[in-house]
Design a protein around this motif. Sequence first.
Motif, PDB file in Angstrom:
ATOM      1  N   ILE A  92      14.873  -7.931  11.492  1.00 42.78           N
ATOM      2  CA  ILE A  92      15.066  -7.019  10.357  1.00 42.78           C
ATOM      3  C   ILE A  92      14.944  -7.775   9.035  1.00 42.78           C
ATOM      4  O   ILE A  92      14.317  -7.286   8.081  1.00 42.78           O
ATOM      5  N   THR A  93      15.505  -8.981   8.964  1.00 39.10           N
ATOM      6  CA  THR A  93      15.395  -9.785   7.752  1.00 39.10           C
ATOM      7  C   THR A  93      13.939 -10.123   7.453  1.00 39.10           C
ATOM      8  O   THR A  93      13.494 -10.043   6.306  1.00 39.10           O
ATOM      9  N   TYR A  94      13.181 -10.473   8.480  1.00 38.06           N
ATOM     10  CA  TYR A  94      11.770 -10.782   8.279  1.00 38.06           C
ATOM     11  C   TYR A  94      11.000  -9.552   7.804  1.00 38.06           C
ATOM     12  O   TYR A  94      10.165  -9.646   6.899  1.00 38.06           O
ATOM     13  N   ILE A  95      11.271  -8.397   8.390  1.00 39.54           N
ATOM     14  CA  ILE A  95      10.581  -7.172   7.975  1.00 39.54           C
ATOM     15  C   ILE A  95      10.905  -6.845   6.522  1.00 39.54           C
ATOM     16  O   ILE A  95      10.016  -6.492   5.734  1.00 39.54           O
ATOM     17  N   ILE A 126       8.227  -6.631   3.407  1.00 34.77           N
ATOM     18  CA  ILE A 126       8.124  -5.445   2.560  1.00 34.77           C
ATOM     19  C   ILE A 126       8.324  -5.806   1.095  1.00 34.77           C
ATOM     20  O   ILE A 126       7.572  -5.360   0.218  1.00 34.77           O
ATOM     21  N   ILE A 127       9.326  -6.631   0.799  1.00 34.20           N
ATOM     22  CA  ILE A 127       9.588  -7.028  -0.592  1.00 34.20           C
ATOM     23  C   ILE A 127       8.415  -7.844  -1.140  1.00 34.20           C
ATOM     24  O   ILE A 127       7.981  -7.631  -2.279  1.00 34.20           O
ATOM     25  N   THR A 128       7.882  -8.759  -0.333  1.00 33.22           N
ATOM     26  CA  THR A 128       6.749  -9.566  -0.784  1.00 33.22           C
ATOM     27  C   THR A 128       5.535  -8.701  -1.075  1.00 33.22           C
ATOM     28  O   THR A 128       4.875  -8.863  -2.107  1.00 33.22           O
ATOM     29  N   LYS A 129       5.238  -7.753  -0.187  1.00 32.84           N
ATOM     30  CA  LYS A 129       4.094  -6.869  -0.416  1.00 32.84           C
ATOM     31  C   LYS A 129       4.323  -5.963  -1.626  1.00 32.84           C
ATOM     32  O   LYS A 129       3.395  -5.681  -2.376  1.00 32.84           O
ATOM     33  N   ALA A 130       5.556  -5.515  -1.822  1.00 33.46           N
ATOM     34  CA  ALA A 130       5.849  -4.674  -2.979  1.00 33.46           C
ATOM     35  C   ALA A 130       5.665  -5.449  -4.274  1.00 33.46           C
ATOM     36  O   ALA A 130       5.086  -4.936  -5.241  1.00 33.46           O
ATOM     37  N   ILE A 131       6.140  -6.690  -4.312  1.00 38.16           N
ATOM     38  CA  ILE A 131       5.970  -7.499  -5.518  1.00 38.16           C
ATOM     39  C   ILE A 131       4.499  -7.776  -5.769  1.00 38.16           C
ATOM     40  O   ILE A 131       4.027  -7.679  -6.916  1.00 38.16           O
ATOM     41  N   ASN A 132       3.736  -8.098  -4.723  1.00 34.93           N
ATOM     42  CA  ASN A 132       2.296  -8.310  -4.892  1.00 34.93           C
ATOM     43  C   ASN A 132       1.606  -7.046  -5.394  1.00 34.93           C
ATOM     44  O   ASN A 132       0.713  -7.107  -6.239  1.00 34.93           O
ATOM     45  N   SER A 133       2.011  -5.888  -4.888  1.00 36.39           N
ATOM     46  CA  SER A 133       1.413  -4.630  -5.332  1.00 36.39           C
ATOM     47  C   SER A 133       1.728  -4.345  -6.791  1.00 36.39           C
ATOM     48  O   SER A 133       0.866  -3.896  -7.550  1.00 36.39           O
ATOM     49  N   ILE A 134       2.965  -4.610  -7.199  1.00 31.73           N
ATOM     50  CA  ILE A 134       3.342  -4.382  -8.595  1.00 31.73           C
ATOM     51  C   ILE A 134       2.567  -5.314  -9.516  1.00 31.73           C
ATOM     52  O   ILE A 134       2.074  -4.901 -10.573  1.00 31.73           O
ATOM     53  N   ILE A 135       2.426  -6.581  -9.127  1.00 26.82           N
ATOM     54  CA  ILE A 135       1.675  -7.528  -9.945  1.00 26.82           C
ATOM     55  C   ILE A 135       0.216  -7.100 -10.055  1.00 26.82           C
ATOM     56  O   ILE A 135      -0.371  -7.117 -11.140  1.00 26.82           O
ATOM     57  N   PHE A 192      -3.911  -2.508 -14.614  1.00 25.10           N
ATOM     58  CA  PHE A 192      -3.704  -1.525 -15.675  1.00 25.10           C
ATOM     59  C   PHE A 192      -3.760  -2.157 -17.062  1.00 25.10           C
ATOM     60  O   PHE A 192      -4.350  -1.613 -17.977  1.00 25.10           O
ATOM     61  N   ILE A 193      -3.156  -3.321 -17.218  1.00 25.00           N
ATOM     62  CA  ILE A 193      -3.059  -3.919 -18.546  1.00 25.00           C
ATOM     63  C   ILE A 193      -4.358  -4.625 -18.937  1.00 25.00           C
ATOM     64  O   ILE A 193      -4.857  -4.447 -20.048  1.00 25.00           O
ATOM     65  N   THR A 194      -4.923  -5.414 -18.057  1.00 26.59           N
ATOM     66  CA  THR A 194      -6.101  -6.198 -18.428  1.00 26.59           C
ATOM     67  C   THR A 194      -7.403  -5.542 -17.998  1.00 26.59           C
ATOM     68  O   THR A 194      -8.472  -6.091 -18.252  1.00 26.59           O
ATOM     69  N   ILE A 195      -7.340  -4.407 -17.378  1.00 30.14           N
ATOM     70  CA  ILE A 195      -8.506  -3.678 -16.881  1.00 30.14           C
ATOM     71  C   ILE A 195      -9.363  -4.586 -16.007  1.00 30.14           C
ATOM     72  O   ILE A 195     -10.543  -4.759 -16.210  1.00 30.14           O
ATOM     73  N   GLY A 196      -8.747  -5.208 -15.050  1.00 26.64           N
ATOM     74  CA  GLY A 196      -9.479  -6.063 -14.124  1.00 26.64           C
ATOM     75  C   GLY A 196      -8.597  -6.428 -12.951  1.00 26.64           C
ATOM     76  O   GLY A 196      -7.407  -6.178 -12.950  1.00 26.64           O
ATOM     77  N   PHE A 197      -9.200  -7.009 -11.949  1.00 24.87           N
ATOM     78  CA  PHE A 197      -8.459  -7.388 -10.759  1.00 24.87           C
ATOM     79  C   PHE A 197      -7.895  -8.789 -10.918  1.00 24.87           C
ATOM     80  O   PHE A 197      -8.491  -9.646 -11.539  1.00 24.87           O
ATOM     81  N   GLY A 198      -6.746  -9.027 -10.292  1.00 29.16           N
ATOM     82  CA  GLY A 198      -6.122 -10.340 -10.356  1.00 29.16           C
ATOM     83  C   GLY A 198      -6.544 -11.199  -9.184  1.00 29.16           C
ATOM     84  O   GLY A 198      -7.599 -11.006  -8.597  1.00 29.16           O
ATOM     85  N   GLU A 199      -5.710 -12.140  -8.829  1.00 33.76           N
ATOM     86  CA  GLU A 199      -6.015 -13.074  -7.754  1.00 33.76           C
ATOM     87  C   GLU A 199      -5.515 -12.583  -6.400  1.00 33.76           C
ATOM     88  O   GLU A 199      -5.721 -13.241  -5.401  1.00 33.76           O
ATOM     89  N   ILE A 200      -4.848 -11.453  -6.361  1.00 29.23           N
ATOM     90  CA  ILE A 200      -4.318 -10.933  -5.103  1.00 29.23           C
ATOM     91  C   ILE A 200      -5.439 -10.205  -4.374  1.00 29.23           C
ATOM     92  O   ILE A 200      -6.104  -9.345  -4.945  1.00 29.23           O
ATOM     93  N   PRO A 201      -5.695 -10.549  -3.113  1.00 25.36           N
ATOM     94  CA  PRO A 201      -6.754  -9.852  -2.382  1.00 25.36           C
ATOM     95  C   PRO A 201      -6.414  -8.372  -2.194  1.00 25.36           C
ATOM     96  O   PRO A 201      -5.290  -8.030  -1.876  1.00 25.36           O
TER      97      PRO A 201
END
Length: 114
Positions: A48-51, A55-64, A70-79
Motif C-alpha cells: 500500500i505504501t508503494y502504491i 500515485i503521488i509521484t505520478k500526480a506531481i509529474n502530471s502537475i509539473i 500551460f505556462i510556457t506553451i511547450g512540453f517539458g522533460e517529462i515523457p
Amino acid sequence: MPLYYFWILKYKIITATLNRMEILNGPWTQLTTKRKFIAGTIVTITIITYIIYVIITKAINSIILSLNTFITIGFGEIPVKGLSMYVSIIEGFLGWFMLAIFTITLLTQVMQNT
C-alpha cells in the motif's frame, strides 16, 4: 566522493536492518497464526505504501507537466504517454488562446487610452 560514502552508509544501514528483521523463521506452513498475521500485515502495508508513493509521484509529474505546458506553451522533460499527452496538447492550445486574448486586450486598452 561524498555520494559514494552516502551510498556505503545506506547499504550498511539497509543490510543491518534486513539482517535483524527476519520475519519468517522457517517455512510458511510452520509459522503460527500470529506470525502469519504479522508477516501478512507487513507485506500489505509495504504494498500500500508503494502504491501511494507511485500515485503521488505520478500526480506531481502530471502537475509539473501541466504547468509547464500551460505556462510556457511547450512540453517539458517529462515523457508524455496516453491520456496526459492529449490533455497537455489541449492545455497548450488553451495557453496560446489565452496569450492571444491577453495581447489583444492589452493592445485595446493601450489604444483606447491614447
